[in-house]
Write a protein that holds these residues in place. Structure first.
Motif, PDB file in Angstrom:
ATOM      1  N   THR A  35      49.020  35.336  27.313  1.00 37.72           N
ATOM      2  CA  THR A  35      50.392  35.038  27.278  1.00 37.72           C
ATOM      3  C   THR A  35      50.447  33.785  27.831  1.00 37.72           C
ATOM      4  N   SER A  36      49.965  34.161  28.969  1.00 39.66           N
ATOM      5  CA  SER A  36      49.957  32.419  29.829  1.00 39.66           C
ATOM      6  C   SER A  36      49.404  31.628  29.246  1.00 39.66           C
ATOM      7  N   GLY A  37      48.279  31.806  28.931  1.00 36.33           N
ATOM      8  CA  GLY A  37      47.526  30.491  27.961  1.00 36.33           C
ATOM      9  C   GLY A  37      46.522  29.861  29.726  1.00 36.33           C
ATOM     10  N   PHE A  38      46.711  30.678  30.704  1.00 36.57           N
ATOM     11  CA  PHE A  38      45.854  29.854  32.416  1.00 36.57           C
ATOM     12  C   PHE A  38      44.354  30.730  31.773  1.00 36.57           C
ATOM     13  N   CYS A  39      43.596  29.733  32.150  1.00 32.39           N
ATOM     14  CA  CYS A  39      41.779  29.576  31.536  1.00 32.39           C
ATOM     15  C   CYS A  39      41.616  29.215  32.981  1.00 32.39           C
ATOM     16  N   GLY A  40      40.702  31.043  32.977  1.00 34.89           N
ATOM     17  CA  GLY A  40      39.646  30.623  34.939  1.00 34.89           C
ATOM     18  C   GLY A  40      38.910  31.490  34.433  1.00 34.89           C
ATOM     19  N   ALA A  41      37.910  31.013  35.365  1.00 35.87           N
ATOM     20  CA  ALA A  41      36.739  32.293  36.225  1.00 35.87           C
ATOM     21  C   ALA A  41      36.991  33.319  36.659  1.00 35.87           C
ATOM     22  N   VAL A  42      36.454  34.575  36.536  1.00 35.18           N
ATOM     23  CA  VAL A  42      36.667  35.372  37.071  1.00 35.18           C
ATOM     24  C   VAL A  42      36.545  35.387  38.539  1.00 35.18           C
ATOM     25  N   ILE A  43      37.136  35.662  39.565  1.00 34.10           N
ATOM     26  CA  ILE A  43      36.545  35.852  41.047  1.00 34.10           C
ATOM     27  C   ILE A  43      36.779  37.232  41.389  1.00 34.10           C
ATOM     28  N   ARG A  44      37.540  38.045  41.684  1.00 36.08           N
ATOM     29  CA  ARG A  44      37.443  40.259  41.693  1.00 36.08           C
ATOM     30  C   ARG A  44      38.074  40.481  40.966  1.00 36.08           C
ATOM     31  N   CYS A  45      38.276  42.097  41.221  1.00 36.32           N
ATOM     32  CA  CYS A  45      38.496  43.334  40.494  1.00 36.32           C
ATOM     33  C   CYS A  45      39.075  43.953  41.184  1.00 36.32           C
ATOM     34  N   GLU A  46      40.146  44.103  41.500  1.00 37.71           N
ATOM     35  CA  GLU A  46      41.050  45.321  42.304  1.00 37.71           C
ATOM     36  C   GLU A  46      41.368  46.491  41.894  1.00 37.71           C
ATOM     37  N   LYS A  47      41.547  47.725  42.308  1.00 38.05           N
ATOM     38  CA  LYS A  47      42.349  49.012  41.612  1.00 38.05           C
ATOM     39  C   LYS A  47      43.836  48.958  42.741  1.00 38.05           C
ATOM     40  N   THR A  48      44.798  48.708  41.800  1.00 39.36           N
ATOM     41  CA  THR A  48      45.870  48.910  42.491  1.00 39.36           C
ATOM     42  C   THR A  48      46.510  50.282  41.764  1.00 39.36           C
ATOM     43  N   ALA A  49      47.533  50.534  42.826  1.00 39.99           N
ATOM     44  CA  ALA A  49      48.623  51.589  42.184  1.00 39.99           C
ATOM     45  C   ALA A  49      49.242  51.188  40.481  1.00 39.99           C
ATOM     46  N   ARG A  64      45.314  32.996  40.173  1.00 37.19           N
ATOM     47  CA  ARG A  64      46.195  33.766  39.461  1.00 37.19           C
ATOM     48  C   ARG A  64      45.499  35.072  39.438  1.00 37.19           C
ATOM     49  N   VAL A  65      46.473  35.856  39.574  1.00 36.66           N
ATOM     50  CA  VAL A  65      46.119  37.404  39.373  1.00 36.66           C
ATOM     51  C   VAL A  65      46.815  38.174  38.134  1.00 36.66           C
ATOM     52  N   PHE A  66      45.966  38.837  37.053  1.00 37.83           N
ATOM     53  CA  PHE A  66      46.977  39.715  36.603  1.00 37.83           C
ATOM     54  C   PHE A  66      46.102  40.435  35.893  1.00 37.83           C
ATOM     55  N   PRO A  67      46.985  42.005  35.595  1.00 34.56           N
ATOM     56  CA  PRO A  67      46.619  43.025  34.975  1.00 34.56           C
ATOM     57  C   PRO A  67      45.470  43.352  33.831  1.00 34.56           C
ATOM     58  N   MET A  68      44.713  44.017  33.666  1.00 37.34           N
ATOM     59  CA  MET A  68      44.040  44.182  33.258  1.00 37.34           C
ATOM     60  C   MET A  68      44.211  45.105  31.906  1.00 37.34           C
ATOM     61  N   THR A  69      45.023  44.278  30.864  1.00 39.08           N
ATOM     62  CA  THR A  69      45.654  45.177  29.757  1.00 39.08           C
ATOM     63  C   THR A  69      44.941  45.258  28.503  1.00 39.08           C
ATOM     64  N   PRO A  70      44.884  46.080  27.429  1.00 34.36           N
ATOM     65  CA  PRO A  70      44.440  45.931  26.887  1.00 34.36           C
ATOM     66  C   PRO A  70      44.575  44.982  25.741  1.00 34.36           C
ATOM     67  N   ARG A  71      43.621  44.459  25.340  1.00 39.09           N
ATOM     68  CA  ARG A  71      43.746  42.975  24.717  1.00 39.09           C
ATOM     69  C   ARG A  71      43.940  41.976  24.912  1.00 39.09           C
ATOM     70  N   GLY A  72      43.819  41.878  26.244  1.00 40.97           N
ATOM     71  CA  GLY A  72      44.705  40.613  27.152  1.00 40.97           C
ATOM     72  C   GLY A  72      44.379  39.796  27.385  1.00 40.97           C
ATOM     73  N   PHE A  73      43.557  39.456  26.909  1.00 37.51           N
ATOM     74  CA  PHE A  73      42.268  38.277  27.317  1.00 37.51           C
ATOM     75  C   PHE A  73      41.450  37.824  26.132  1.00 37.51           C
ATOM     76  N   LEU A  74      41.372  36.478  26.473  1.00 43.66           N
ATOM     77  CA  LEU A  74      40.592  35.865  25.057  1.00 43.66           C
ATOM     78  C   LEU A  74      39.357  35.157  25.885  1.00 43.66           C
ATOM     79  N   LEU A  75      38.321  35.431  24.765  1.00 38.97           N
ATOM     80  CA  LEU A  75      36.770  35.136  24.928  1.00 38.97           C
ATOM     81  C   LEU A  75      36.247  34.737  24.208  1.00 38.97           C
ATOM     82  N   GLU A  76      35.592  33.013  24.822  1.00 34.98           N
ATOM     83  CA  GLU A  76      35.236  32.195  23.669  1.00 34.98           C
ATOM     84  C   GLU A  76      36.676  32.417  21.749  1.00 34.98           C
ATOM     85  N   GLY A  77      37.510  32.193  21.947  1.00 38.61           N
ATOM     86  CA  GLY A  77      38.659  32.402  21.209  1.00 38.61           C
ATOM     87  C   GLY A  77      38.506  34.166  20.876  1.00 38.61           C
TER      88      GLY A  77
END
Length: 278
Positions: A35-49, A64-77
């Motif tokens: 949705t934002s087009g923000f591209c970056g390397a994974v730093i960490r994953c966290e479990k929130t409420a 930037r922190v993003f929710p891990m929603t289904p179909r939420g990211f692009l990997l190699e397009g």
């Protein structure tokens, strides 16, 4: 004649979205948030409420922190669903990282100290910052000093004389609206002075209880010394110095700290290093 049985979903097969492949959010995996087009390397994953989140770092070092929603990211397009990685038994093969999660720089020498400084409120705060961010601070040439008390801050700011090449960052305990701390902070904050804080009564609370081996930080009755009250409630000897060493020994990396402290310290490091002279 036998009637056909239809399921509740009447969407034609060619219009149904195929589930995206699940990809473990391993450290250093580079993805783009759809949705934002923000591209970056994974730093960490966290479990929130609200559900699991992933923190990405772009090539400029911005997080930037993003929710891990289904179909939420692009990997190699290609669209993927990020999932929390399995606990790895073997050591990771990617680049080494510091305790703060930054990329380690093997063989790097400490930089000559900048004119800018970071002040924290108390020795325990300084020791915690050193434990997690020490490697980063030495590479950036940032010196951390501690306040004996928030009441000393106005005099320190006047003596320091902040400027464009000598910025001053300050971390304050229990910085909440309407408090004495907030009034003092407002009185010294300026273009070259940034005062931030966390909501905890003491920096002890910024360490995750699970890292200390307790279910939660106890509530201490108002008017009672908080650290002593914590020791009593937990059944520890009433020796706050020994208690702090017990707590500090449970901190191995940023993962052992609450996000409310992580973000504030990283904000201060950014503030005193951007545009400052080395």
């Amino acid at each position: 004649m036998r009637s056909r049985q239809y399921g509740p979903d009447l969407t034609p097969p060619w219009k149904k979205q195929r589930p995206a492949p699940e990809v473990p959010a391993d450290p250093d995996l580079v993805v783009e948030e759809v949705t934002s087009g923000f591209c970056g390397a994974v730093i960490r994953c966290e479990k929130t409420a609200e559900g699991p989140t992933v923190t990405l770092e772009d090539r400029f070092g911005k997080h930037r922190v993003f929710p891990m929603t289904p179909r939420g990211f692009l990997l190699e397009g290609k669209v993927v669903t990020l999932v929390r990685p399995q606990r790895q038994q073997a050591a990771p093969s990617g680049p080494a990282r510091t305790a703060s999660g930054s990329l380690a720089v093997p063989g790097a020498r400490a930089r000559v100290a900048r004119a800018g400084r970071i002040y924290v409120e108390g020795r325990h705060d300084a020791e915690l910052v050193e434990r997690v961010w020490g490697d980063d601070l030495r590479i950036e040439g940032v010196v951390v000093e501690y306040l004996e008390g928030i009441d000393d801050l106005p005099a320190i700011v006047r003596s320091f004389a902040p400027g464009p090449d000598a910025r001053l960052g300050v971390l304050v305990d229990h910085l909440v609206p309407g408090s004495k701390e907030s009034r003092i902070a407002a009185g010294v904050t300026g273009e070259h002075v940034l005062v931030v804080g966390h909501p905890y009564i003491d920096v002890w609370e910024a360490v995750k209880p699970s890292s200390v081996g307790i279910p939660a930080w106890p509530a201490v009755p108002r008017g009672q010394d908080w650290k002593t009250g914590v020791c009593r409630a937990l059944g520890w000897p009433e020796n706050t110095g020994a208690a702090w060493q017990r707590i500090l020994s449970g901190v191995r990396s940023y993962k052992d700290l609450e996000p409310q402290l992580l973000g504030r310290v990283e904000e201060l490091i950014d503030f005193v290093t951007v545009g400052g002279a080395g």
